[in-house]
Enzyme design. Structure first.
Site, PDB file in Angstrom:
ATOM      1  N   SER A 200      43.180  45.893  47.153  1.00  0.00           N
ATOM      2  CA  SER A 200      42.106  44.896  47.076  1.00  0.00           C
ATOM      3  C   SER A 200      41.709  44.346  48.432  1.00  0.00           C
ATOM      4  CB  SER A 200      42.524  43.753  46.151  1.00  0.00           C
ATOM      5  OG  SER A 200      42.818  44.235  44.859  1.00  0.00           O
ATOM      6  N   HIS A 247      42.427  39.096  49.178  1.00  0.00           N
ATOM      7  CA  HIS A 247      40.982  39.258  49.048  1.00  0.00           C
ATOM      8  C   HIS A 247      40.246  38.525  50.165  1.00  0.00           C
ATOM      9  CE1 HIS A 247      41.118  40.280  44.457  1.00  0.00           C
ATOM     10  NE2 HIS A 247      42.029  40.940  45.164  1.00  0.00           N
TER      11      HIS A 247
END
Length: 296
Positions: A200, A247
């Site tokens: 991610s 993220h």
């Protein structure tokens, strides 16, 4: 009569050097060999054949002279423009298959963790224990079928256009630097015994760079912004349990590297582009050293 004349004119044209049965009036701007529509590759001036684009050589030209470049200065290559993206997806898929085959022992040995005891391992494990490789290996591990499916779909959607725009070397640098930056921020802010894994951070780096690229090209940014907003909503949803640090770290790194890649001035392009990667890596290293000093 006109049709006969047209057929005669076409038959008098040379055949493509790769497809002799196809007559063409287009020739390579560098080596002057005839090329058909299937073989011609757009260049800054005219068209070039695959061999000249691939090798950078041509009749009367030094290697690299007048070689067509992407918006970021990457060399245009013949062949699959998404090759590296497919390789990255393949690596993630193979590692996930190994996870499913070997079990938790494999995953526990390579996921990202600050410092904690793991059943089946002797003594504390984690980055603070000198296992810095976990910052890298965790980028290729996933927690389930939904996890890897979502990440690989995002990589496929974002990776192809970015690979074509940046060139393979710059694209790979963006991917790796973003993933490492996401891991570094996770290591800094997450609980030391909280495991993290997944691509991610690298994926969000691609999101950031894509936004920079689309703005640079003056494309409609609403699709990528909309998709990014949806992902950020999931990121900060407390019921989902996502490592938001990876993220955010990846996104910030992707934006910074993306700016360096697509806005680099031509005279100092290489210095600016690779310098932006080095600076983000240096900042990531600083975060790792700060957190390690707190844990040991």
């Amino acid at each position: 009569m006109n049709q006969d004349q047209d057929e005669a004119r076409q038959s008098s044209l040379p055949g493509c050097y790769r497809h002799p049965e196809v007559h063409t009036g287009i020739s390579c701007a560098r080596c002057a060999r005839p090329i058909c529509p299937q073989c011609m590759i757009s260049a800054s001036v005219g068209f070039q054949c695959p061999e000249c684009v691939r090798s950078g050589s041509g009749t009367g030209h030094a290697p690299g002279a007048n070689r067509p470049r992407t918006v970021a200065g990457g060399a245009l290559r013949a062949g699959d423009p998404q090759l590296l993206t497919k390789i990255l997806i393949g690596i993630n898929a193979v590692v996930f298959l190994v996870q499913q085959t070997v079990g938790d022992r494999f995953t526990d040995a390579f996921f990202l963790i600050g410092r904690a005891g793991i059943p089946g391992f002797d003594g504390p494990q984690g980055v603070a224990e000198g296992q810095w490789y976990r910052l890298l290996t965790s980028m290729f591990l996933h927690g389930g079928f939904a996890h890897i499916a979502f990440n690989m779909l995002s990589l496929w959607w974002l990776g192809g256009p970015l690979e074509a725009a940046l060139g393979r070397a710059r694209y790979l640098a963006l991917y790796m630097v973003s993933g490492l930056a996401g891991g570094a921020l996770t290591y800094l802010l997450a609980a030391s015994n909280e495991p993290s894994l997944g691509a991610s951070g690298a994926i969000f780096g691609l999101f950031g760079a894509m936004a920079v690229l689309m703005r640079r090209m003056r494309y409609d940014m609403r699709p990528v912004i909309g998709l990014l907003v949806v992902n950020l909503i999931f990121t900060f949803n407390p019921w989902v349990g996502i490592a938001w640090q990876a993220h955010v770290g990846g996104l910030v790194a992707g934006v910074l590297v993306g700016i360096g890649m697509v806005h680099a001035p031509a005279p100092r392009r290489a210095l600016t582009q690779w310098g932006s990667c080095v600076l983000v890596l240096a900042a990531s290293l600083a975060l790792v050293l700060i957190r390690t000093a707190e844990l040991i």
